[in-house]
Design a protein around this motif. Structure first.
Motif, PDB file in Angstrom:
ATOM      1  N   ILE A 186       0.834  -1.166   0.003  1.00 23.97           N
ATOM      2  CA  ILE A 186       0.179  -0.048   0.117  1.00 23.97           C
ATOM      3  C   ILE A 186       0.775   1.234   0.030  1.00 23.97           C
ATOM      4  O   ILE A 186       0.576   2.224  -0.599  1.00 23.97           O
ATOM      5  CB  ILE A 186      -1.160   0.043   1.065  1.00 23.97           C
ATOM      6  CG1 ILE A 186      -2.009   1.199   0.963  1.00 23.97           C
ATOM      7  CG2 ILE A 186      -0.444   0.070   2.546  1.00 23.97           C
ATOM      8  CD1 ILE A 186      -3.374   1.054   1.834  1.00 23.97           C
ATOM      9  N   GLU A 231       2.184   1.459  -3.508  1.00 23.47           N
ATOM     10  CA  GLU A 231       1.145   1.971  -4.648  1.00 23.47           C
ATOM     11  C   GLU A 231       0.912   3.417  -4.311  1.00 23.47           C
ATOM     12  O   GLU A 231       0.277   3.879  -5.521  1.00 23.47           O
ATOM     13  CB  GLU A 231      -0.153   1.148  -4.415  1.00 23.47           C
ATOM     14  CG  GLU A 231       0.328  -0.467  -4.811  1.00 23.47           C
ATOM     15  CD  GLU A 231       0.566  -0.563  -6.241  1.00 23.47           C
ATOM     16  OE1 GLU A 231      -0.243   0.056  -7.422  1.00 23.47           O
ATOM     17  OE2 GLU A 231       1.384  -1.426  -6.448  1.00 23.47           O
ATOM     18  N   SER A 232       1.263   3.734  -3.112  1.00 24.56           N
ATOM     19  CA  SER A 232       0.617   5.168  -2.941  1.00 24.56           C
ATOM     20  C   SER A 232       1.946   6.198  -3.319  1.00 24.56           C
ATOM     21  O   SER A 232       2.010   7.215  -3.130  1.00 24.56           O
ATOM     22  CB  SER A 232       0.411   5.464  -1.370  1.00 24.56           C
ATOM     23  OG  SER A 232      -0.640   4.728  -0.831  1.00 24.56           O
ATOM     24  N   ILE A 276      -2.697   7.668   5.131  1.00 23.52           N
ATOM     25  CA  ILE A 276      -2.683   6.662   3.790  1.00 23.52           C
ATOM     26  C   ILE A 276      -3.662   5.546   4.345  1.00 23.52           C
ATOM     27  O   ILE A 276      -4.247   5.034   3.538  1.00 23.52           O
ATOM     28  CB  ILE A 276      -1.400   6.048   3.798  1.00 23.52           C
ATOM     29  CG1 ILE A 276      -0.158   7.097   3.294  1.00 23.52           C
ATOM     30  CG2 ILE A 276      -1.283   4.786   2.876  1.00 23.52           C
ATOM     31  CD1 ILE A 276      -0.510   7.642   1.787  1.00 23.52           C
ATOM     32  N   PRO A 282       2.090   8.881  -7.963  1.00 25.64           N
ATOM     33  CA  PRO A 282       0.972  10.007  -7.707  1.00 25.64           C
ATOM     34  C   PRO A 282       1.725  11.310  -7.157  1.00 25.64           C
ATOM     35  O   PRO A 282       0.882  12.352  -7.435  1.00 25.64           O
ATOM     36  CB  PRO A 282       0.227   9.033  -6.609  1.00 25.64           C
ATOM     37  CG  PRO A 282       1.268   8.184  -6.155  1.00 25.64           C
ATOM     38  CD  PRO A 282       1.794   7.641  -7.224  1.00 25.64           C
TER      39      PRO A 282
END
Lengths: 91, 600, 159
Positions: free
Chosen positions: B248, B251-252, B459, B561
């Protein structure tokens, strides 16, 4: 479009990553997952009445949580990647 | 006594004396216990300018009021000393079984003073407390020392000890408990080693009582049920451990990669994550004392070049050896992490220091002859080899043993040490998670993730969901997290209980254990008092100002991102000092000191 | 029918909550040395197991007691009558499983009494390693095997 599953979602989908036809938005994507994988995934993705995305589901579009985009109405595109996590933590 | 057993051991290692003195109950009330109370004793007794590895530094073990009770994960204690790595107050929290056993023996804490000339260990069996010769243990690893002491004292003894790096002044050596649980960060093991104190062995058969047993039972029953019902604190951490974060965070776009040089996305991250660990190497999960979260991993690499077994890795350790070193071989990461426990070193700083050395080597700043082999990012054998070198304190390991700042400074590039106040930042990029940038800069013990874990709201969405890119409001949120964390660390329960519990459930257990009628807010204020006391010590010690490595402030993230972002530290820092009631230089104001009852 | 303990070492996480809650139920203090259940760790084998009195149907302790201080109560627990007990410790020696202990601190022998029918060790065990169940109900291990068969050979839709 790329779709990735993590943690306990992998136990349900038995898949880490797949390419899928682009849905219109996040809500359409999740609804289709509910149809494909049944109750096991629906209880994790949606609130009990089925009307909203569960607070315990973390949906990222290109690494951004949809809460900070347009929520369930976040539009999707061929170049997007969606990642689906249960609520996790650690540290 | 109410949740306390009432006695502190004061051990003079030079004079070889042990004195039993009554616990300072007023300070215990004001500073709660463990981290807070240990720090209070320390600040009252030690000159902030003391050289950390000199005899003038003290080493304090302190339990909390909930340590040894059945409160949620109520088995923790704190080790406090001035940190030789950072020069700040050093306070490191540990789980395991040692803390409760110390209380069952009849002691809330131990204060070690001065230094012994020859190696010793402290033997505690209920009333019997004595310093014993440890010459035969000097030079032994944490695992060997623990086994030998259990043979000598009895298998029911709990052992807290140091390894060879700590004996030799490794600045990120820890104090290891029950082999696998560590008071890990800040180099407190080196302080213990400088005192020639190899270990503490304790066995206790006494009791911990609480002020209001029936109400305490209600409070802990409620808290345990609430925690068990939470998706993270109840079942998530038990199933996948803290390594579940790898994916996670990656992916962030917040997983720092190759010494933070190559942004914060590691394409091979999934191979190192909690899911892969569970699939390949997990034997079972485990808990510390009184814990229902059970995040610990008992793991085994069954074959291949990295065949080994032990516990872990935890997320930050997995990141430091994984993405930060560009290594995707999970077996090598497991083995390197096991070695850290065996030798008693902090895997975050160890991995991050190797990552720094890799960057310095690749840019030509460290000659190959100093290392002995070409040290490139992504080499799984290198992380194991260099951890062994530090573990045995030999060769290039002696240089790495001083941490990344001193390494990078020696080779002319201090700016490439990814550290704050000379302690390495852990596994969250402050450019992609703005609150973490502020957290690292303001942490009282140098960069650290367990001093105000804003990754959780930014997050993970626990307990609230805030945008990681936004800077507004982070200062106030961080203050709350820092104060609450200071409170929790001081009670003797685990910080991870916040993955399910709030102030309400934690304060309720504290209240019934010690027998107070203070409100939740009054109890939280004690956490703020602890934070401010730590800050006062650091100011008096002359610790450098709150900032971040230039890489975070100036180098934009190249992709993901958060592409194009830097850490907006100074936007948040002014607001942070304001919400803390400090002046613009980050010094607590006289009004704040009065409010908190701190003499400054 | 009385319930019985089922111990599942594979689920034990070594948290010792059972020891804490056992001692608290009987003394109102947290004192593992007076707990009737003890967790043993086997580090090399990477496992641990809680051990307590299983309330033998043919209880040696009960038979050996010279003053008839040990009897079976309505819940099926083998219990010690503190007023009759002369602390001769014959029961400690007689128990083939080591599940009766003598406390030097209290100068008493003690053992599991099933907390009057709802043992706190099982109630607070966070992982299901200690369960207190009705033996006439289908044992979960059998059920788990059956479910495995179902997963392998069943035709059920996932929904």
């Amino acid at each position: 479009m790329k779709l990735k599953f993590f943690a306990t979602y992998r136990e349900i989908t038995r898949c880490n990553e797949e390419d899928i036809p682009v849905p219109h938005d996040v809500w359409e994507l999740l609804t289709s997952l509910g149809e494909r994988y049944g109750a096991a995934i629906r209880v994790k993705l949606f609130t009990p009445d089925g009307g909203k995305i569960s607070d315990d589901a973390i949906i990222l579009v290109n690494g951004r949580n949809i809460l900070h985009l347009k929520g369930k109405d976040t539009p999707l595109d061929e170049a997007d990647a969606v990642s689906i996590f249960p609520m996790v933590a650690g540290g | 006594m109410n949740a306390w057993v009432g006695t502190i051991l004061r051990v003079d290692l030079a004079a070889k004396t042990v004195v039993k003195e009554p616990l300072n109950i007023k300070d215990a009330h004001d500073y709660v216990g463990a981290r807070g109370l240990g720090t209070k004793y320390f600040c009252d007794e030690v000159d902030p300018k003391v050289e950390p590895l000199s005899a003038g530094n003290k080493l304090i073990y302190m339990t909390g009021p909930l340590t040894g009770t059945a409160a949620t994960s109520g088995g923790r204690f704190e080790v406090v000393a001035k940190s030789p790595l950072t020069g700040t107050i050093g306070a490191a929290n540990s789980g395991g079984y040692f803390g409760p056993e110390l209380k069952y023996a009849g002691y809330d804490g131990i204060i070690f003073e001065n230094a012994s000339e020859s190696p010793v260990y402290l033997y505690i069996k209920d009333d019997v407390v004595e310093l014993r010769d440890a010459s035969a243990l000097w030079g032994k690893s944490v695992f060997e020392t623990t086994d030998l002491l259990k043979e000598e004292c009895g298998s029911s003894f709990k052992i807290s000890c140091i390894g060879v790096p700590a004996e030799n002044g490794c600045l990120f050596s820890g104090v290891l408990n029950d082999k696998h649980r560590a008071a890990g960060r800040g180099g407190l093991g080196a302080v213990m080693g400088s005192k020639k104190l190899k270990a503490v062995a304790v066995r206790g058969t006494g009791a911990v009582t609480v002020a209001r047993p029936e109400k305490f039972l209600d409070a802990l029953t409620n808290a345990r049920k609430t925690l068990k019902a939470h998706p993270v604190g109840g079942s998530g951490l038990a199933a996948l451990g803290t390594q579940v974060l790898v994916n996670i965070i990656n992916e962030s776009g917040a997983l720092p990669t190759r010494n933070w040089r190559d942004g914060a996305y590691f394409p091979e991250a999934n191979e190192t994550g909690g899911e892969s660990l569970a699939e390949k190497y997990l034997v079972k999960n485990k808990g510390c004392f009184a814990c229902s979260i059970d995040c610990a991993r008992v793991t085994r690499v069954p074959d291949g070049p990295f065949k080994s077994s032990g516990e872990g890795p935890e997320y930050e350790a997995g990141w430091a050896y994984g993405a930060d070193c560009g290594v995707s071989d999970l077996a090598a990461i497991c083995k390197a992490n096991f070695l850290c426990n065996e030798h008693g070193i902090d895997p975050i700083t160890m991995g991050a220091t190797i990552a720094c050395a890799m960057e310095l080597y690749e840019m030509g700043a460290i000659p190959e002859s100093d290392i002995g082999f070409p040290l490139r990012f992504g080499d799984p054998h290198a992380i194991v080899k260099l951890t062994e070198a530090v573990g045995r304190f030999e060769g290039f390991g002696k240089i790495l043993a001083l941490g990344s700042y001193r390494l990078a400074e020696k080779y002319g590039h201090p700016e490439l040490s990814m550290s704050v106040k000379k302690q390495e930042m852990p596994a969250y990029d402050g450019r992609a998670i703005q609150g973490m940038a502020l957290e690292y800069a303001t942490s009282n013990r140098g960069a650290c993730h367990v001093r105000g874990y804003l990754t959780s709201p930014e997050i993970l969405g626990v307990p609230i969901k805030v945008d990681p890119f936004v800077t507004e409001g982070k200062a106030g949120l961080l203050k709350l997290f820092q104060d609450l964390t200071a409170l929790i660390d001081s009670t003797g329960i685990c910080l991870f209980t916040t993955f399910g519990l709030g102030l309400q459930e934690i304060a309720a257990q504290y209240r019934e254990a010690v027998g107070t009628d203070e409100t939740d807010d009054e109890i939280l204020l004690k956490g703020e008092r602890v934070w401010n006391l730590e800050k006062h010590f650091n100011i008096a010690a002359g610790v450098e100002k709150d900032t971040l490595p230039p890489r975070l402030l100036r180098e934009k993230l190249p992709g993901g991102p958060a592409a194009g972002k830097v850490a907006e530290l100074y936007v948040m820092l002014d607001e942070y000092y304001k919400v803390r009631g400090w002046d613009s230089d980050g010094v607590p104001t006289p009004e704040k000191n009065v409010e908190l009852g701190i003499d400054a | 029918m009385s319930k019985q303990f089922i111990i599942k070492p594979e689920k034990c996480v070594s948290c010792r909550t059972c020891e804490l809650m056992c001692s608290f139920e009987h003394t109102k203090k947290f004192i593992p040395s007076l707990s009737s259940v003890t967790v043993f760790d086997y580090e090399a084998a990477m496992t641990s197991a809680p051990i307590m009195c299983m309330q033998c149907e043919e209880a040696c302790c009960l038979k050996v007691c010279p003053v008839e201080a040990i009897s079976r109560d309505g819940q099926g627990a083998v219990v010690i009558n503190k007023d009759k007990c002369i602390v001769c410790k014959m029961c400690v020696s007689a128990c083939p499983l080591g599940n009766i202990s003598f406390s030097p601190a209290t100068k008493k022998v003690f053992k599991c009494d099933l907390c009057g029918g709802s043992p706190k060790c099982a109630e607070f065990c966070p992982s299901g390693a200690i369960q207190f169940v009705d033996p006439t109900e289908s044992p979960d291990r059998k059920k788990a095997v059956a479910e495995h068969f179902k997963d392998v050979f069943g035709q059920e839709e996932l929904s």
